[in-house]
Design a protein around this motif. Sequence first.
Motif, short mmCIF file in Angstrom:
data_model
loop_
_atom_site.label_atom_id
_atom_site.label_comp_id
_atom_site.label_asym_id
_atom_site.label_seq_id
_atom_site.Cartn_x
_atom_site.Cartn_y
_atom_site.Cartn_z
N SER A 390 0.82 -1.19 0.00
CA SER A 390 0.00 0.00 0.00
C SER A 390 0.86 1.25 0.00
O SER A 390 1.90 1.31 -0.63
N ASP A 391 0.39 2.25 0.71
CA ASP A 391 1.05 3.55 0.67
C ASP A 391 1.72 3.88 2.00
O ASP A 391 1.61 4.98 2.50
N LEU A 392 2.38 2.91 2.60
CA LEU A 392 3.11 3.17 3.83
C LEU A 392 4.13 4.28 3.59
O LEU A 392 4.84 4.28 2.60
N GLY A 393 4.19 5.21 4.52
CA GLY A 393 5.11 6.32 4.37
C GLY A 393 4.63 7.36 3.37
O GLY A 393 5.41 8.09 2.80
N GLY A 394 3.33 7.42 3.13
CA GLY A 394 2.79 8.38 2.16
C GLY A 394 2.33 7.67 0.92
O GLY A 394 1.99 6.50 0.93
N GLU A 395 2.34 8.37 -0.21
CA GLU A 395 1.87 7.79 -1.46
C GLU A 395 2.99 7.07 -2.21
O GLU A 395 2.84 6.74 -3.37
N GLN A 396 4.12 6.88 -1.56
CA GLN A 396 5.23 6.19 -2.20
C GLN A 396 4.89 4.72 -2.43
O GLN A 396 4.47 4.02 -1.53
N PHE A 397 5.09 4.25 -3.66
CA PHE A 397 4.85 2.84 -3.99
C PHE A 397 5.84 2.47 -5.07
O PHE A 397 5.75 2.95 -6.19
N GLN A 398 6.81 1.64 -4.74
CA GLN A 398 7.92 1.36 -5.64
C GLN A 398 8.06 -0.12 -5.94
O GLN A 398 9.05 -0.74 -5.57
N PRO A 399 7.13 -0.73 -6.58
CA PRO A 399 7.26 -2.17 -6.87
C PRO A 399 8.17 -2.42 -8.05
O PRO A 399 7.91 -1.97 -9.17
N GLY A 400 9.24 -3.16 -7.83
CA GLY A 400 10.12 -3.56 -8.92
C GLY A 400 10.95 -2.44 -9.49
O GLY A 400 10.77 -1.27 -9.15
N PRO A 401 11.89 -2.76 -10.39
CA PRO A 401 12.75 -1.75 -11.01
C PRO A 401 11.95 -0.78 -11.88
O PRO A 401 10.96 -1.16 -12.50
N GLU A 402 12.41 0.44 -11.93
CA GLU A 402 11.74 1.46 -12.75
C GLU A 402 12.02 1.28 -14.24
O GLU A 402 11.24 1.72 -15.09
N PHE A 403 13.17 0.68 -14.58
CA PHE A 403 13.52 0.50 -16.01
C PHE A 403 14.41 -0.72 -16.15
O PHE A 403 15.37 -0.89 -15.39
N THR A 404 14.11 -1.57 -17.11
CA THR A 404 14.96 -2.72 -17.42
C THR A 404 15.02 -2.92 -18.93
O THR A 404 13.99 -3.01 -19.60
N LEU A 405 16.25 -2.98 -19.47
CA LEU A 405 16.48 -3.36 -20.86
C LEU A 405 17.02 -4.77 -20.88
O LEU A 405 18.05 -5.06 -20.27
N PHE A 406 16.29 -5.68 -21.54
CA PHE A 406 16.74 -7.06 -21.69
C PHE A 406 17.49 -7.24 -23.00
O PHE A 406 17.34 -6.44 -23.94
N GLY A 407 18.28 -8.31 -23.06
CA GLY A 407 19.17 -8.50 -24.20
C GLY A 407 18.50 -8.61 -25.54
O GLY A 407 19.09 -8.27 -26.57
N ASP A 408 17.24 -9.08 -25.59
CA ASP A 408 16.55 -9.21 -26.87
C ASP A 408 15.88 -7.92 -27.31
O ASP A 408 15.16 -7.91 -28.32
#
Length: 617
Positions: A390-408
Amino acid sequence: MRSSISRVATTVVLSLLILACASPASPAPIGTASPSEGPATTPTARSSRPAPSPLPTPVPTAVALQITPIAAGGDYSCVLMSGGVVKCWGGHGNDTTTRGMLPVEVAGLTTGVTAMSVGEGHTCVLTNGGVVKCWGANYQGQLGDGTTTDSSVPVDVSGLTSGISAISSGGSHACALTNGGGVKCWGYNAGNVPTDVSGLASGVTAIAAGYIHTCALTSGGGVMCWGSNDVGELGNGSTTDSSVPVDVAGLTNVVTAIAGSRHTCALMSGGGVKCWGSNYHGQLGSTTTPVSLVPVDVEGLATAAIGIAAGEWHTCALMSGGGVKCWGDNYVGQLGIGTTCDSGVPVEIQFVAPSATIKPTGTPITWIDHATGQTDVVLRYDVGPDVGVSDLGGEQFQPGPEFTLFGDGTVVFRNDRAALPPPEGPIVRAHPFKIAHLSEGQIQALLRFAIAEGGLADACERYETRDIDGFPSGIITVRTADLVKRVDGVSDSPLYELVDYLRNFDRETGISTESWKSDRYWGDLLEAAPFIEGGLLPDPRDVGIVPWPWTDVRPEDFIVPPDPGWGYPRRVMSADEAAVLGLSDNGGVVQRVYFRGPDGKTVYSFSLWPMLPDEAS
């Protein structure tokens, strides 16, 4: 979680030669992709922002300046020159407004000073007549003048107008060593005038005050410490505080001891250095654990050190060859190397600015080889630990990496600066994960930008930040045939242009994207009552509660992972299990929904987001 803690210092008498440094080349502009590789999405930096600063490589040259003592403060360090001039560098310098990554002169301390010690916001000096004077912050009585009034000029410490041989300033306290080997302290937990330390009326040869702990070197070559011990500051193998001095385990033949904010170090008779306590910033000079309850050796300083000094999260040593090496936190340049790169191993300090600026002459990057698998992570930006409840600590919600480039060429990212999706009844939606597919030419253009103009080629391994209560704010990893690097703390570093580009990938490139829907999801479940009562979660009566949605999934199926990065009960959910809430058009990312448990009483907060290809594999 690491907490942000106040600054501290200690003093040690040293003598050394000063070195100089110069600046090297910075990355060259990015080249364009070969036409045969498809259109390139070459990033361009915004003209309103300055380019990242080049990271200088030290080039030593000797300068004939003599130093007598060196003192490390919370985020700054000072030296007393043989002629009585004081120079400081880092965050606070002379406790007024001076700041810098190279030493600057402090006014008003030109004669009669034989030693100095800097704390969180106060500084103390010992004069040649055995008199102690302090100035700066005085909210805990750390100036020792019987008041709690700050002073911008040195004031006499009450009762210490003679007979003092050494001083040491802590976070908001200070201590003095008498000519008879006794210890007196004042400030936090000791009052605003000096008082005797129990059991240390004699037999002490040196003292070191930390944030809220203090250590004393005894005439027998051992070390005794007292005060806070929650991260092993006392070095006795425990984390139990002590109001009376206790022996540091296994230490003999110690020449001197110093204390940082939450760490302590000892210089051994053979020239080695041993440290214990907090190591979150590399201040122990060791790549072991974040905390050490017993002394560990500083890497690369087995025999060469002849003096040491410690700041809040950094440590310095005077070398037998005449140089000074520092290690640990470098957020405001307290390592004195002209950059803000942290270092978990000792690095040579630079005292004199380069005589001329060397212009960058970077070499253009050509083809970049990389793995090409569907789950091979080539470039990733992750703002920090998963916050999946949920929004523990405010509206912060950071599930998983923000950006990922895969090899393909697959790119999965999340633009956390976009507008949030509207709630769907009691279900609060979060920023969606999006997916895009890049050609090899587009991959090459992106990697060229990230490595060259974006700064990864010359980036530090860690930039310390003070965001998120001490956590390194953002991590970038890159894996190519020629460059494999992990950079911590990138949100507060010269990599900000690259970070901004990756966080807003679709806006920057205009590339076609769609919502990322995985065949497996992360589901976090938290019993909500304690967080509702603490005001960290909204009242479910105001937002609504959903009945338990599954027949074959129970609350006990959610367990804390062995290495979760956050520590809440989690479960891998199938696409069918995730779909019971409705995936909607944003890939099913749920910031918060309240469930009433199968027992009909317990209320749970539930969060959901898709697993990335490398996680699902």
